[in-house]
Design a protein around this motif. Structure first.
Motif, PDB file in Angstrom:
ATOM      1  N   ASP A  44       0.842  -1.200   0.000  1.00 37.51           N
ATOM      2  CA  ASP A  44       0.000   0.000   0.000  1.00 37.51           C
ATOM      3  C   ASP A  44       0.878   1.253   0.000  1.00 37.51           C
ATOM      4  O   ASP A  44       0.553   2.246  -0.671  1.00 37.51           O
ATOM      5  N   ASP A  46       0.237   6.632   4.088  1.00 37.65           N
ATOM      6  CA  ASP A  46       0.154   5.329   4.770  1.00 37.65           C
ATOM      7  C   ASP A  46       0.819   5.270   6.144  1.00 37.65           C
ATOM      8  O   ASP A  46       1.087   4.182   6.652  1.00 37.65           O
ATOM      9  N   HIS A  48      -4.842   5.692   6.616  1.00 34.99           N
ATOM     10  CA  HIS A  48      -5.984   4.968   7.208  1.00 34.99           C
ATOM     11  C   HIS A  48      -5.629   4.270   8.525  1.00 34.99           C
ATOM     12  O   HIS A  48      -6.280   3.279   8.886  1.00 34.99           O
ATOM     13  N   HIS A  49      -4.604   4.786   9.210  1.00 34.01           N
ATOM     14  CA  HIS A  49      -4.255   4.209  10.522  1.00 34.01           C
ATOM     15  C   HIS A  49      -4.950   4.945  11.662  1.00 34.01           C
ATOM     16  O   HIS A  49      -5.462   6.041  11.477  1.00 34.01           O
ATOM     17  N   THR A  79      -4.652   3.095   1.937  1.00 32.87           N
ATOM     18  CA  THR A  79      -4.378   4.474   1.546  1.00 32.87           C
ATOM     19  C   THR A  79      -4.780   4.668   0.084  1.00 32.87           C
ATOM     20  O   THR A  79      -5.281   5.714  -0.321  1.00 32.87           O
ATOM     21  N   ASP A  85      -3.205  -4.683   0.794  1.00 30.61           N
ATOM     22  CA  ASP A  85      -3.725  -4.282   2.104  1.00 30.61           C
ATOM     23  C   ASP A  85      -5.045  -4.964   2.463  1.00 30.61           C
ATOM     24  O   ASP A  85      -5.523  -4.817   3.587  1.00 30.61           O
ATOM     25  N   HIS A 136      -3.482  -0.916  12.725  1.00 30.97           N
ATOM     26  CA  HIS A 136      -4.936  -0.977  12.543  1.00 30.97           C
ATOM     27  C   HIS A 136      -5.541  -1.837  13.636  1.00 30.97           C
ATOM     28  O   HIS A 136      -4.828  -2.540  14.343  1.00 30.97           O
TER      29      HIS A 136
HETATM   30 MN    MN Z   1      -2.000   0.758   4.336  1.00 31.41          MN
END
Ligand code: MN
Ligand code: 5GP
Length: 353
Positions: A26, A89, A115-116, A135, A166, A298
């Protein structure tokens, strides 16, 4: 915010794009997709990272233009005079390596696409959503607002690879109908064969890598009535197999595929300490567990690094499991069982032979 990001990028002449250390699909796929897209719009783009890309992503279009950060005058100057810096990312300075300090210190517009969980807040503009699969999914939304016609093969292929890696090849809980709509668009615009891209990424294992998988899997153990599964990668296993540590990517998913296992952990012994990767099913979230060791990630996939031996990290993690995971109908002991301790000892002893 998305409009502001597109407008800042449209206005920019010089753009820096960077991503996290030990970059994954990603990270690199998103970086290349954005870099190739912006270059087509006539921008002067520097793609620069702390760490090398993984060997199985080197074929991606534009991958040979990603530079390793070396604090040279050219890098420092380009970053200092960039109109926009895009961080992809990861949302923490520390995970950018030494590039982090450099980009955080500039006066350029700092854009985060990520997206964390638990973002730092030194960015000027952010496109962040924890529920996004990748991402790359967020970047697709950016391209959608800007101009989908800017997506050619060299943008579509890396974006597809980023989404594929991902989502565990489109099977994790972060996969949605919306993601599949984006994927359909990418295949049509990029005119690529998905099965070929999949093979390029996943069917490049070496015999050494498979031998390593065999010895890593033989270290498998279940704890807490089979709810937590572990495997270890020792330096000895690495040297005996002749494989590189990159080839352990995905091993942990084998452990998670056991029925009844809620959380799978893989411990990798390195010179400096022990890397732990956490993977989990459903609502058994692991990010707080990883955070307790200074890591993160995540809810269902996190990582952390513990300074100390494999033995130390292993005991510590297993003992603390009940603090972070709801282990139903269990007598949760905070100690390692005798059996676990004996096994671990035998493992450590065999390494010293
Ligand atoms: Mn990612
Ligand atoms: P992996 O286990 O594949 O290295 O990482 C899984 C996820 O956890 C990735 O999304 C990555 O961003 C995150 N992660 C892995 N290691 C670390 C770490 O040391 N610190 C933080 N903050 N996140 C990590």
């Amino acid at each position: 915010m998305l409009e502001e990001i597109v407008s800042a990028l449209k206005k920019a002449r010089r753009v820096v794009i960077t991503t996290h250390t030990r970059p994954d699909g990603d990270a690199i796929g998103s970086q290349l997709a954005l870099g190739n897209y912006l270059k087509r719009q006539g921008k002067d783009v520097l793609m620069v990272n702390q760490d090398q890309s993984p060997y199985n992503l080197e074929w991606l279009p534009g991958a040979d233009h990603i530079e390793l950060y070396d604090a040279s005058l050219r890098h420092v100057e380009f970053i200092a005079h960039a109109d926009v810096v895009v961080i992809l990312d990861t949302n923490v300075q520390e995970r950018l390596g030494s590039v982090g300090k450099q980009v955080r210190g500039t006066t350029s517009t700092k854009i985060l696409v990520d997206h964390h969980t638990d973002s730092e807040n030194w960015f000027d503009l952010t496109l962040k959503r924890e529920s996004a699969s990748s991402t790359a999914e967020l970047l697709f939304e950016l391209f959608e607002l800007w101009d989908l016609d800017g997506i050619d093969h060299d943008v579509a292929a890396p974006l597809y690879v980023a989404m594929m890696t991902d989502t565990g090849s489109f099977r994790f809980s972060n996969v949605s109908a919306n993601l599949h709509r984006m994927v359909a668009e990418l295949i049509e615009r990029g005119k690529f064969d998905p099965s070929i891209l999949h093979a390029e990424v996943y069917d490049k294992k070496s015999i050494e890598g498979i031998k390593l998988l065999s010895s890593v899997l033989s270290s498998i153990e279940l704890h807490y009535n089979g709810r937590i599964g572990t495997v270890v990668v020792t330096r000895r296993m690495l040297s005996e197999s002749g494989a590189s540590v990159e080839e352990t990517d995905g091993f942990v998913n084998q452990v998670l595929s056991i029925e009844g296992v809620l959380v799978a952990l893989i411990f990798t012994e390195t010179e400096r300490g022990t890397k732990i990767s956490f993977r989990s099913k459903g609502d058994h979230f692991v990010h707080k567990w990883a955070q307790s060791y200074g890591g993160g990630g995540h809810r269902n996939a996190s990582g952390a690094f513990i300074i100390g031996t494999l033995d130390h990290a292993f005991r510590k993690a297993i003992a603390s499991a009940p603090h972070f995971i709801n282990l139903p109908n269990l007598e949760t002991s905070s100690e390692l069982s005798d059996e676990d301790a004996a096994y671990l000892n035998s493992l450590m002893n065999s390494q010293n032979n």
